[in-house]
Design a protein around this motif. Structure first.
Motif, PDB file in Angstrom:
ATOM      1  N   ASP A 124     -48.782 -70.758  61.700  1.00  0.00           N
ATOM      2  CA  ASP A 124     -48.347 -69.653  60.838  1.00  0.00           C
ATOM      3  C   ASP A 124     -49.354 -69.349  59.748  1.00  0.00           C
ATOM      4  N   ILE A 125     -50.111 -70.370  59.351  1.00  0.00           N
ATOM      5  CA  ILE A 125     -51.126 -70.147  58.317  1.00  0.00           C
ATOM      6  C   ILE A 125     -52.422 -70.803  58.793  1.00  0.00           C
ATOM      7  N   VAL A 126     -53.497 -70.048  58.781  1.00  0.00           N
ATOM      8  CA  VAL A 126     -54.801 -70.629  59.134  1.00  0.00           C
ATOM      9  C   VAL A 126     -55.752 -70.403  57.958  1.00  0.00           C
ATOM     10  N   TYR A 127     -56.238 -71.506  57.388  1.00  0.00           N
ATOM     11  CA  TYR A 127     -57.110 -71.421  56.225  1.00  0.00           C
ATOM     12  C   TYR A 127     -58.570 -71.362  56.657  1.00  0.00           C
ATOM     13  N   GLY A 128     -59.316 -70.454  56.065  1.00  0.00           N
ATOM     14  CA  GLY A 128     -60.766 -70.445  56.262  1.00  0.00           C
ATOM     15  C   GLY A 128     -61.371 -71.396  55.244  1.00  0.00           C
ATOM     16  N   VAL A 129     -62.043 -72.436  55.736  1.00  0.00           N
ATOM     17  CA  VAL A 129     -62.569 -73.464  54.831  1.00  0.00           C
ATOM     18  C   VAL A 129     -64.090 -73.492  54.922  1.00  0.00           C
ATOM     19  N   ARG A 130     -64.750 -73.510  53.795  1.00  0.00           N
ATOM     20  CA  ARG A 130     -66.220 -73.570  53.781  1.00  0.00           C
ATOM     21  C   ARG A 130     -66.679 -74.921  54.300  1.00  0.00           C
ATOM     22  N   SER A 131     -67.577 -74.883  55.291  1.00  0.00           N
ATOM     23  CA  SER A 131     -67.998 -76.164  55.865  1.00  0.00           C
ATOM     24  C   SER A 131     -68.961 -76.893  54.941  1.00  0.00           C
ATOM     25  N   SER A 132     -69.695 -76.149  54.112  1.00  0.00           N
ATOM     26  CA  SER A 132     -70.570 -76.842  53.163  1.00  0.00           C
ATOM     27  C   SER A 132     -70.833 -75.956  51.962  1.00  0.00           C
ATOM     28  N   ARG A 133     -71.311 -76.553  50.909  1.00  0.00           N
ATOM     29  CA  ARG A 133     -71.648 -75.786  49.720  1.00  0.00           C
ATOM     30  C   ARG A 133     -73.146 -75.896  49.431  1.00  0.00           C
ATOM     31  N   ASP A 134     -73.913 -76.114  50.526  1.00  0.00           N
ATOM     32  CA  ASP A 134     -75.362 -76.314  50.353  1.00  0.00           C
ATOM     33  C   ASP A 134     -76.046 -75.133  49.679  1.00  0.00           C
ATOM     34  N   ARG A 135     -75.494 -73.924  49.926  1.00  0.00           N
ATOM     35  CA  ARG A 135     -76.152 -72.734  49.380  1.00  0.00           C
ATOM     36  C   ARG A 135     -75.821 -72.510  47.911  1.00  0.00           C
ATOM     37  N   ASP A 136     -74.812 -73.215  47.401  1.00  0.00           N
ATOM     38  CA  ASP A 136     -74.437 -73.037  45.987  1.00  0.00           C
ATOM     39  C   ASP A 136     -75.414 -73.770  45.080  1.00  0.00           C
ATOM     40  N   SER A 137     -75.469 -73.315  43.847  1.00  0.00           N
ATOM     41  CA  SER A 137     -76.275 -74.053  42.869  1.00  0.00           C
ATOM     42  C   SER A 137     -75.567 -75.381  42.583  1.00  0.00           C
ATOM     43  N   PHE A 138     -76.334 -76.331  42.030  1.00  0.00           N
ATOM     44  CA  PHE A 138     -75.759 -77.647  41.739  1.00  0.00           C
ATOM     45  C   PHE A 138     -74.534 -77.494  40.833  1.00  0.00           C
ATOM     46  N   PHE A 139     -74.670 -76.651  39.809  1.00  0.00           N
ATOM     47  CA  PHE A 139     -73.578 -76.461  38.847  1.00  0.00           C
ATOM     48  C   PHE A 139     -72.323 -75.933  39.544  1.00  0.00           C
ATOM     49  N   LYS A 140     -72.513 -74.888  40.393  1.00  0.00           N
ATOM     50  CA  LYS A 140     -71.366 -74.271  41.061  1.00  0.00           C
ATOM     51  C   LYS A 140     -70.686 -75.274  41.992  1.00  0.00           C
ATOM     52  N   ARG A 141     -71.516 -76.049  42.729  1.00  0.00           N
ATOM     53  CA  ARG A 141     -70.958 -77.001  43.691  1.00  0.00           C
ATOM     54  C   ARG A 141     -70.120 -78.058  42.981  1.00  0.00           C
ATOM     55  N   GLU A 145     -66.033 -78.177  43.316  1.00  0.00           N
ATOM     56  CA  GLU A 145     -65.392 -79.311  43.990  1.00  0.00           C
ATOM     57  C   GLU A 145     -64.568 -80.135  43.002  1.00  0.00           C
ATOM     58  N   GLY A 146     -65.088 -80.260  41.781  1.00  0.00           N
ATOM     59  CA  GLY A 146     -64.339 -80.978  40.736  1.00  0.00           C
ATOM     60  C   GLY A 146     -63.023 -80.283  40.456  1.00  0.00           C
ATOM     61  N   TYR A 147     -63.064 -78.947  40.505  1.00  0.00           N
ATOM     62  CA  TYR A 147     -61.868 -78.169  40.217  1.00  0.00           C
ATOM     63  C   TYR A 147     -60.785 -78.394  41.281  1.00  0.00           C
ATOM     64  N   TYR A 148     -61.204 -78.375  42.555  1.00  0.00           N
ATOM     65  CA  TYR A 148     -60.224 -78.613  43.620  1.00  0.00           C
ATOM     66  C   TYR A 148     -59.586 -79.992  43.454  1.00  0.00           C
ATOM     67  N   ARG A 149     -60.419 -80.986  43.094  1.00  0.00           N
ATOM     68  CA  ARG A 149     -59.885 -82.342  42.915  1.00  0.00           C
ATOM     69  C   ARG A 149     -58.911 -82.371  41.745  1.00  0.00           C
TER      70      ARG A 149
END
Ligand code: UDP
Ligand code: MG
Length: 323
Positions: A124-141, A145-149
């Protein structure tokens, strides 16, 4: 008609990217129709979120040329989350499934096939999940990720590295419609609907054209919205802090009294020191207690549904004795 897919795409000042997105999505939809996975009645719906460029003119133009494209024009800019909700709720009566995605092509269109496959498989629900954050800047990554945690620690069940690229079935949307949240944070609410869900992993690209509509101040206020809309734990932390300081103040009181009676203090020091510690602790504790009640009012005013029924087995309607 079965398996009717509606794409819902919020657009805010996106004239540069709209036509390209429309062309690519059309190809994808036609392929899915040819493969028999979605019905011919499927549509691509662009939601114009009070843009002040030519976004609405482009959307209207697309609709004129091809009725595969639909448009919803909001009366003013209401923000990404409200634009998504407006789109989903407007199309929900026509669609069997809805996929929401950003217009800037950062969400991978090729992930749509897998989302539809999972829907056809019973999700019923399918989430699109980013496989990696390699393209993000260090700060953004690190911050993302800290925010999700942090959100998960505070009790909101968000899906790690998932934003608003997702498929929802009709009944999942009907579940969503039962949430009366004013402060919308869809990625926190959707996991609360329940039902069978799954994830599809994709590589997030770079914005095709135009500029991000999420400057740092908007990102921070959105993040704060997420925390305060889902958790009263920050209030509880104040109570805990108050309790700790008040307990410490008892220790301090004993220490100060010892110093006072051994004559090792200057006049007035003992009373001031005791007051600062104990009253400070008591104020924080009282704030926390008052906050607890405010927290309860806050949760009540949300009027969230107590439950969403998944199945109801009954012979009601088939039984001839019923009136
Ligand atoms: N958007 C919107 N209303 C707003 C801001 C953004 O509808 O007030 C849309 C925007 O057009 C895009 C999506 O939300 O389709 C995500 O915005 P953006 O790509 O600028 O965010 P970023 O990817 O930079 O976080
Ligand atoms: Mg973007």
């Amino acid at each position: 008609m079965k398996n009717c897919l509606y794409m819902v795409i919020p657009c805010y000042n996106e004239q540069e990217v709209l036509s390209e997105t429309a062309t690519r999505l059309k190809k994808k939809m036609e392929l899915l129709v040819r493969e028999g996975k979605i019905s011919k009645a499927s549509r691509i719906t662009f939601v114009n979120d009070g843009s002040n460029d030519k976004t609405w003119e482009v959307i209207s133009g697309l609709h004129k040329i091809d009725h595969l494209y639909c448009g919803i024009n909001l009366s003013m800019n209401k923000g990404h989350q409200n634009a998504l909700l407006a789109g989903i709720m407007t199309v929900k009566d026509y669609a069997d499934m809805v996929i929401t995605m950003d217009v800037d092509l950062q969400d991978d269109i090729n992930a749509i096939d897998e989302m539809v496959d999972k829907y056809l498989d019973g999700c019923d629900i399918v989430y699109g999940v980013r496989s990696s954050r390699d393209r993000d800047s260090f700060f953004k990554r690190v911050s993302a990720e800290g925010y999700y945690r942090l959100m998960n620690t505070l009790g909101a069940k968000t899906i790690f590295n998932h934003a608003d690229f997702r498929l929802m079935s009709k009944r999942a949307i009907e579940g969503l419609a039962q949430f009366n949240e004013v402060n919308l944070f869809l990625r926190g609410i959707v996991p609360m609907i329940g039902y069978r869900s799954d994830s599809v992993y994709y590589e997030r690209g770079v914005r095709f054209a135009g500029k991000s509509k999420y400057p740092l101040n908007k990102v921070l206020s959105f993040a704060w919205e997420g925390i305060t809309s889902f958790s009263i734990k920050p209030i509880r932390m104040i109570s805990t802090l108050g309790a700790i300081i008040f307990t410490l103040s008892i220790g301090m009181l004993i220490y100060i009294l010892i110093r006072y009676f051994t004559g090792e203090t200057t006049v007035g020091w003992a009373s001031v020191a005791v007051s600062v510690w104990s009253i400070g602790g008591l104020i924080l504790l009282s704030l926390g207690v008052v906050g607890e009640y405010i927290g309860k009012i806050y949760l009540e005013t949300k009027k969230r549904p107590h439950y969403i029924v998944e199945n109801f087995l009954s012979d009601y309607g088939n039984n001839e004795d019923e009136c």
